[in-house]
Design a protein around this motif. Structure first.
Motif, short mmCIF file in Angstrom:
data_model
loop_
_atom_site.label_atom_id
_atom_site.label_comp_id
_atom_site.label_asym_id
_atom_site.label_seq_id
_atom_site.Cartn_x
_atom_site.Cartn_y
_atom_site.Cartn_z
N GLU A 157 3.76 11.55 -5.86
CA GLU A 157 3.42 11.18 -7.24
C GLU A 157 4.14 9.87 -7.63
O GLU A 157 3.55 9.02 -8.31
CB GLU A 157 3.83 12.29 -8.21
CG GLU A 157 2.98 13.56 -8.10
CD GLU A 157 3.33 14.40 -6.87
OE1 GLU A 157 4.43 14.19 -6.27
OE2 GLU A 157 2.51 15.27 -6.51
N THR A 213 0.84 -1.19 0.00
CA THR A 213 0.00 0.00 0.00
C THR A 213 0.88 1.25 0.00
O THR A 213 2.10 1.17 0.25
CB THR A 213 -0.90 0.03 1.24
OG1 THR A 213 -0.07 0.11 2.41
CG2 THR A 213 -1.76 -1.24 1.31
N VAL A 225 2.14 2.26 -6.96
CA VAL A 225 0.95 1.56 -6.45
C VAL A 225 -0.03 1.29 -7.59
O VAL A 225 -0.58 0.18 -7.70
CB VAL A 225 0.29 2.40 -5.33
CG1 VAL A 225 -1.06 1.81 -4.95
CG2 VAL A 225 1.21 2.45 -4.11
N ASP A 226 -0.26 2.28 -8.45
CA ASP A 226 -1.22 2.12 -9.53
C ASP A 226 -0.77 1.06 -10.54
O ASP A 226 -1.60 0.39 -11.16
CB ASP A 226 -1.45 3.45 -10.25
CG ASP A 226 -2.19 4.47 -9.40
OD1 ASP A 226 -2.76 4.07 -8.36
OD2 ASP A 226 -2.18 5.67 -9.76
N GLY A 227 0.54 0.91 -10.73
CA GLY A 227 1.04 -0.02 -11.72
C GLY A 227 1.33 -1.42 -11.20
O GLY A 227 1.56 -2.34 -11.98
N ALA A 231 2.37 6.97 -5.98
CA ALA A 231 1.10 6.69 -6.66
C ALA A 231 1.35 5.93 -7.96
O ALA A 231 0.59 5.00 -8.31
CB ALA A 231 0.36 7.99 -6.94
N ARG A 232 2.41 6.26 -8.65
CA ARG A 232 2.72 5.57 -9.90
C ARG A 232 3.05 4.10 -9.66
O ARG A 232 2.59 3.21 -10.39
CB ARG A 232 3.90 6.26 -10.58
CG ARG A 232 4.26 5.68 -11.94
CD ARG A 232 5.44 6.40 -12.54
NE ARG A 232 5.95 5.69 -13.70
CZ ARG A 232 7.21 5.75 -14.13
NH1 ARG A 232 8.09 6.50 -13.46
NH2 ARG A 232 7.59 5.09 -15.18
N THR A 241 0.98 -5.17 -9.65
CA THR A 241 0.04 -6.28 -9.75
C THR A 241 0.48 -7.38 -8.79
O THR A 241 1.65 -7.46 -8.42
CB THR A 241 0.00 -6.83 -11.19
OG1 THR A 241 1.33 -7.14 -11.63
CG2 THR A 241 -0.61 -5.83 -12.14
#
Length: 232
Positions: free
Chosen positions: A145, A133, A151-153, A148-149, A155
Motif C-alpha cells: 500500500e 516503478t 507511485v500514484d503520487g 502504491a501511494r 510526477t
C-alpha cells in the motif's frame, strides 16, 4: 516556536510528509511541507533548474518570516536545502538531511555516482527524470500500500535540477546538522555524506528502514526530527 520546513526528494511533493507533519504539529512545532517547482501540484510552465529549487525554499522561509528554522531535505532535496540553509543566515537553527545527497560547491546531484542511465532517461523523456516503478521500491521496508501511494503520487522530475552544479559560499560542514542514514539503503554514509560527518557540528542518526522513511516509518522519523530540536 521551532519551524520545520520539509522538502522531499525526486518525484515527490509536500504531500509526502503528511504523516510526519501531523506528528510534528501534535508535538507543538510549526511545520511547513514544501513542494518544489515543477513537481506535484506545481507541474507545468517552464522546467525549473536547481537554482529555482533553492529559491523556492528561501522564498518560503522569508514569505512566512520563519525563525528558528530546521530545514529538512530528503534524498535529492539535500542539494537545494543545503544551499538554502547557507542563504537564510540567522533564521536557521539546524539542517537535517534524510538519506540525502549533500550540497557541495560546484557539484551537481549526479556528481559522484554512476549517472549515465539517469542522464539518458532525462534525454529520452523531454528533460524529465521519470518516476520509479513499483518493482524498484522492493527491499526498502515498504508495504504494498505504501509503494502504491508513492507511485500514484509521483510526477516526473525536472532534469536540469539534477545536472546543474550547487553554489555554496561556505561549506555545509560549518552549519549545525543531523544526517539520518536509512540502513536498508546502505549500512553507512558514503561519499560526500561521509565527509560531512567528519565535522564536529554534525551528528549521525541511523534508521532501520529504507530510503523513504516518511512512508515506511513516519512516526519514528517524526520522533527523530523532534529530538533534533535539542541537539547541540
Amino acid at each position: 516556536m521551532t519551524n520545520f520546513v520539509l522538502v522531499a526528494g525526486s518525484w515527490l511533493g509536500a504531500w509526502a510528509w503528511d504523516e510526519v507533519a501531523a506528528a510534528l504539529r501534535a508535538a507543538g512545532h510549526g511545520v511547513h511541507p514544501l513542494t518544489l517547482s515543477g513537481l506535484a501540484e506545481k507541474q507545468g510552465g517552464p522546467a525549473p533548474g536547481q537554482r529555482t529549487h533553492v529559491q523556492d525554499i528561501v522564498d518560503e522561509v522569508e514569505r512566512l518570516d520563519l525563525r528558528d528554522v530546521l530545514l529538512v531535505g530528503h534524498s535529492y532535496a539535500g542539494v537545494p536545502v543545503g544551499q538554502a540553509a547557507v542563504r537564510i543566515g540567522d533564521r536557521l537553527r539546524r539542517v537535517v538531511l534524510v538519506d540525502a545527497n549533500v550540497a557541495v560547491d560546484g557539484e551537481s546531484f549526479l556528481s559522484g555516482w554512476p549517472s549515465d542511465e539517469v542522464r539518458a532517461a532525462i534525454t529520452a523523456n523531454d528533460g524529465f527524470w521519470p518516476p520509479l516503478t513499483a518493482d524498484e521500491f522492493a527491499g526498502q521496508g515498504l508495504t504494498t500500500e505504501q509503494i502504491a501511494r508513492i507511485v500514484d503520487g509521483s510526477t516526473p522530475h525536472p532534469g536540469a535540477t539534477l545536472t546543474e552544479p550547487a553554489a555554496l559560499p561556505r561549506p555545509l560542514s560549518e552549519l549545525p546538522g543531523t544526517y539520518i542514514k536509512c540502513l536498508l539503503d546502505g549500512e553507512e554514509p558514503w561519499g560526500t555524506a561521509a565527509e560531512l560527518l567528519k565535522s564536529d557540528r554534525w551528528e549521525l542518526v541511523n534508521m532501520d528502514t529504507g530510503h523513504w522513511p516518511m512512508f515506511s516509518r513516519p512516526q519514528d522519523l517524526a520522533s527523530i526530527l523532534h529530538a533534533t530540536v535539542t541537539a547541540p
